[in-house]
Design an enzyme around this catalytic site. Structure first.
Site, mmCIF file in Angstrom:
data_model
loop_
_atom_site.group_PDB
_atom_site.id
_atom_site.type_symbol
_atom_site.label_atom_id
_atom_site.label_comp_id
_atom_site.label_asym_id
_atom_site.label_seq_id
_atom_site.Cartn_x
_atom_site.Cartn_y
_atom_site.Cartn_z
ATOM 1 N N TYR A 119 60.615 52.928 35.587
ATOM 2 C CA TYR A 119 59.702 53.894 36.876
ATOM 3 C C TYR A 119 59.126 53.206 38.091
ATOM 4 O O TYR A 119 59.207 51.970 38.370
ATOM 5 C CB TYR A 119 57.795 53.868 36.399
ATOM 6 C CG TYR A 119 56.871 54.120 37.002
ATOM 7 C CD1 TYR A 119 56.323 53.719 38.084
ATOM 8 C CD2 TYR A 119 57.134 55.850 37.794
ATOM 9 C CE1 TYR A 119 55.512 53.934 39.410
ATOM 10 C CE2 TYR A 119 56.396 56.011 38.918
ATOM 11 C CZ TYR A 119 55.726 55.585 39.623
ATOM 12 O OH TYR A 119 55.547 55.599 40.938
ATOM 13 N N ARG A 121 52.232 49.897 48.572
ATOM 14 C CA ARG A 121 52.328 50.094 47.523
ATOM 15 C C ARG A 121 54.654 49.018 47.203
ATOM 16 O O ARG A 121 54.634 50.103 47.707
ATOM 17 C CB ARG A 121 52.251 51.431 46.678
ATOM 18 C CG ARG A 121 52.825 51.412 44.764
ATOM 19 C CD ARG A 121 53.044 52.238 44.114
ATOM 20 N NE ARG A 121 54.161 53.101 44.016
ATOM 21 C CZ ARG A 121 54.422 54.061 43.132
ATOM 22 N NH1 ARG A 121 53.957 54.669 42.847
ATOM 23 N NH2 ARG A 121 55.748 54.370 43.194
ATOM 24 N N HIS A 138 51.738 51.714 35.898
ATOM 25 C CA HIS A 138 52.372 53.132 34.883
ATOM 26 C C HIS A 138 52.228 52.789 33.302
ATOM 27 O O HIS A 138 52.528 53.368 32.678
ATOM 28 C CB HIS A 138 53.471 52.967 35.696
ATOM 29 C CG HIS A 138 54.341 54.323 35.900
ATOM 30 N ND1 HIS A 138 54.256 55.541 35.111
ATOM 31 C CD2 HIS A 138 53.485 55.589 36.530
ATOM 32 C CE1 HIS A 138 54.364 56.696 35.520
ATOM 33 N NE2 HIS A 138 53.743 56.612 36.795
ATOM 34 N N GLU A 149 47.048 58.059 48.714
ATOM 35 C CA GLU A 149 48.462 57.438 48.618
ATOM 36 C C GLU A 149 49.602 58.803 49.586
ATOM 37 O O GLU A 149 49.247 59.441 49.459
ATOM 38 C CB GLU A 149 49.278 58.175 46.945
ATOM 39 C CG GLU A 149 50.262 58.143 46.658
ATOM 40 C CD GLU A 149 50.813 57.635 45.408
ATOM 41 O OE1 GLU A 149 50.087 57.966 44.726
ATOM 42 O OE2 GLU A 149 51.924 56.554 44.727
ATOM 43 N N ASP A 168 51.727 49.513 40.957
ATOM 44 C CA ASP A 168 51.618 50.104 40.511
ATOM 45 C C ASP A 168 52.233 50.058 38.765
ATOM 46 O O ASP A 168 53.238 49.930 38.204
ATOM 47 C CB ASP A 168 52.480 52.000 40.152
ATOM 48 C CG ASP A 168 51.671 53.370 38.998
ATOM 49 O OD1 ASP A 168 51.550 54.064 40.280
ATOM 50 O OD2 ASP A 168 51.145 52.702 38.194
ATOM 51 N N TRP A 173 55.687 55.188 29.526
ATOM 52 C CA TRP A 173 56.314 55.519 30.868
ATOM 53 C C TRP A 173 55.746 55.046 32.192
ATOM 54 O O TRP A 173 55.126 55.819 32.262
ATOM 55 C CB TRP A 173 56.948 56.518 30.930
ATOM 56 C CG TRP A 173 58.303 56.919 31.973
ATOM 57 C CD1 TRP A 173 59.296 56.000 32.562
ATOM 58 C CD2 TRP A 173 57.737 57.988 33.762
ATOM 59 N NE1 TRP A 173 59.800 56.091 34.070
ATOM 60 C CE2 TRP A 173 59.077 57.040 34.799
ATOM 61 C CE3 TRP A 173 56.940 58.240 33.566
ATOM 62 C CZ2 TRP A 173 59.023 57.567 35.910
ATOM 63 C CZ3 TRP A 173 56.699 58.598 35.175
ATOM 64 C CH2 TRP A 173 58.109 58.330 36.026
ATOM 65 N N GLU A 210 47.266 49.315 39.367
ATOM 66 C CA GLU A 210 47.364 50.618 39.005
ATOM 67 C C GLU A 210 47.184 50.930 37.895
ATOM 68 O O GLU A 210 48.534 50.719 37.329
ATOM 69 C CB GLU A 210 48.173 52.266 39.689
ATOM 70 C CG GLU A 210 47.277 52.710 40.319
ATOM 71 C CD GLU A 210 48.541 54.264 40.794
ATOM 72 O OE1 GLU A 210 48.929 53.650 41.574
ATOM 73 O OE2 GLU A 210 49.060 54.555 40.023
HETATM 74 C C1 CS2 Z 1 52.870 57.386 40.106
HETATM 75 C C2 CS2 Z 1 53.355 58.927 40.521
HETATM 76 O O1 CS2 Z 1 52.873 57.803 42.595
HETATM 77 C C3 CS2 Z 1 52.120 57.399 41.406
HETATM 78 O O2 CS2 Z 1 51.001 56.237 41.318
HETATM 79 O O3 CS2 Z 1 52.381 57.224 38.536
HETATM 80 O O4 CS2 Z 1 54.415 59.562 41.205
HETATM 81 C C4 CS2 Z 1 53.757 59.812 38.578
HETATM 82 O O5 CS2 Z 1 54.748 58.843 37.918
HETATM 83 C C5 CS2 Z 1 53.736 61.169 39.102
HETATM 84 O O6 CS2 Z 1 53.103 61.841 39.409
HETATM 85 C C6 CS2 Z 1 54.414 61.959 37.484
HETATM 86 O O7 CS2 Z 1 54.327 62.821 37.208
HETATM 87 MG MG MG Z 2 50.393 55.898 39.525
#
Ligand code: CS2
Ligand code: MG
Length: 397
Positions: A159, A147, A207, A334, A205, A397, A231
């Protein structure tokens, strides 16, 4: 076999985790992850104050009945707190049942459908050189899928860049600029493809930060770079929004880490608006619920992509790995390795080797909790960041 006791363990070996430990009258112990990042104590209380009293003396083998009892019996349904609590009970009981059977959990789920579980790792950087170095580092660690998250020129922290948890007592506030992000991301993937070639599976991601038409624009712009998935491209409570994205792009879509029941996916799966289901066992009612969700998704050729950041504990991670190994419609897993402190508390049987994970052959889910070690790490309130646009408007976020 009766439930003799249940204890909620809250510990913070580098980050907060909530674990449920269930013991039976013949001495078996099962663990379930109940961690909800940033709202951990809500789930700890839901379990301690409302669920544990209902578990004592229940038949530990009656997993489906216990699941339905806790889901329907609460009257108030769904939501991240309720479903994380139910998940913890469910996984702990599956752990116990598999131990009683003397088998690793995946054997009770139909046995292995593959020899290993393809994992993806996290690469990130504030700028392109850092991103490329991070990809090299993940590949040296053995990851075969990666990723990629990058900083955006003109934005400080976003993020995926840096450590999101803040222990100053209040959520960090970050500034966001969608247009700057949309201009920058395709240039990152062009550079990554030029450096690493066409074959390396790449994920990204978003997000939740785009509108459906902005997500469509990004998906289309990323098509030349052949992503494994894009994602959380848009907040998906409005499942129909993904119809707009799907009309404009063939970039595969992964959604669902913030979902907590199969109902959240109904339109997305039935209309094949997504390609991967992102939920974690911990947040979606446990193994019982996730197996049903994955079997439903299989009817529409939608695959698994279980959520695996460090705020899913090794207990939650292991439970997912047993599902990953057994189901036919596995997609990818993941994997953000936990800290040494975390592994001091959570002793695991799962392995990561040459890009593949495996839950191991230990009876149960293959993770135990060292409560003496857990007691060394007191809970530390921590919040996830809050995002704002440049004009101060709160944003995803
Ligand atoms: C993220 C997560 O890994 C991912 O795909 O979306 O790390 C997410 O930010 C966290 O689980 C939030 O607690
Ligand atoms: Mg995620």
């Amino acid at each position: 076999m009766r439930i003799a006791g249940a204890e909620v363990i809250v510990t913070c070996p580098g980050r907060n985790f909530v674990t449920l430990e269930i013991t039976t009258d013949d001495g078996l112990v099962g663990y379930g992850d109940a961690t909800l990042n940033g709202r951990e104590l809500a789930v700890a209380s839901y379990l301690r104050d409302h669920v544990v009293p209902l578990l004592i003396n229940r038949d530990a083998h009656k997993i489906e009945d216990t699941w339905q009892y806790l889901y329907r019996g609460a009257y108030w349904r769904r939501g991240p707190v309720t479903m994380a609590a139910i998940a913890a009970v469910d996984v702990a009981l599956w752990d116990i049942k598999a131990k009683a059977a003397g088998m690793p959990l995946y054997q009770l789920l139909g046995g292995a459908s593959r020899t290993g579980i393809m994992a993806y790792g996290h690469a990130s950087g504030r700028d392109l050189p850092e991103v490329l170095d991070s990809i090299r580092a993940r590949r040296e660690e053995g990851f075969r899928s990666i990723r990629v998250q990058s900083g955006v020129p003109g934005l400080d922290t976003i993020y995926g860049i840096g450590n999101p948890l803040d222990r100053t007592g209040l959520p960090n506030e970050e500034v966001w600029d969608t247009r700057a992000y949309l201009r920058h991301v395709p240039t990152v993937f062009e550079a990554v493809r030029n450096e690493f070639g066409p074959e390396l599976p790449l994920l990204h991601d978003v997000h939740h930060r785009l509108t459906p038409i902005q997500a469509a624009k990004l998906g289309k712009a990323l098509e030349p770079y052949d992503l494994f998935w894009m994602e959380d491209c848009t907040p998906a409570e409005n499942q129909e929004g993904l119809r707009l994205v799907r009309q404009h792009t063939t970039t595969p879509l992964a959604i669902g880490e913030v979902f907590n029941t199969a109902f959240d996916y109904q339109t997305l799966i039935r209309e094949q608006l997504i390609d991967y289901v992102r939920s974690a066992v911990t947040h979606t009612g446990g193994v019982t619920a996730m197996r049903k969700l994955f079997d439903h998704a299989a009817l529409y050729q939608v695959k698994s992509g279980i959520h695996g950041p460090t705020d899913i504990s090794p207990v939650g991670m292991a439970a997912g790995l047993h599902l990953d190994l057994a189901i036919h419609n596995f997609g990818i897993q993941e994997f953000a390795p936990h800290s040494a402190e975390t592994y001091e508390v959570f002793r695991r049987s799962y392995t990561f080797d040459d890009g593949y994970l495996h839950p191991g052959e230990t009876p149960g889910i293959g993770v135990t909790v060292d409560k003496d070690a857990a007691a060394k790490f007191d809970y530390e309130p921590a919040y996830l960041p809050v995002n704002r646009l440049r004009d101060g408007t709160v944003h995803d976020w």
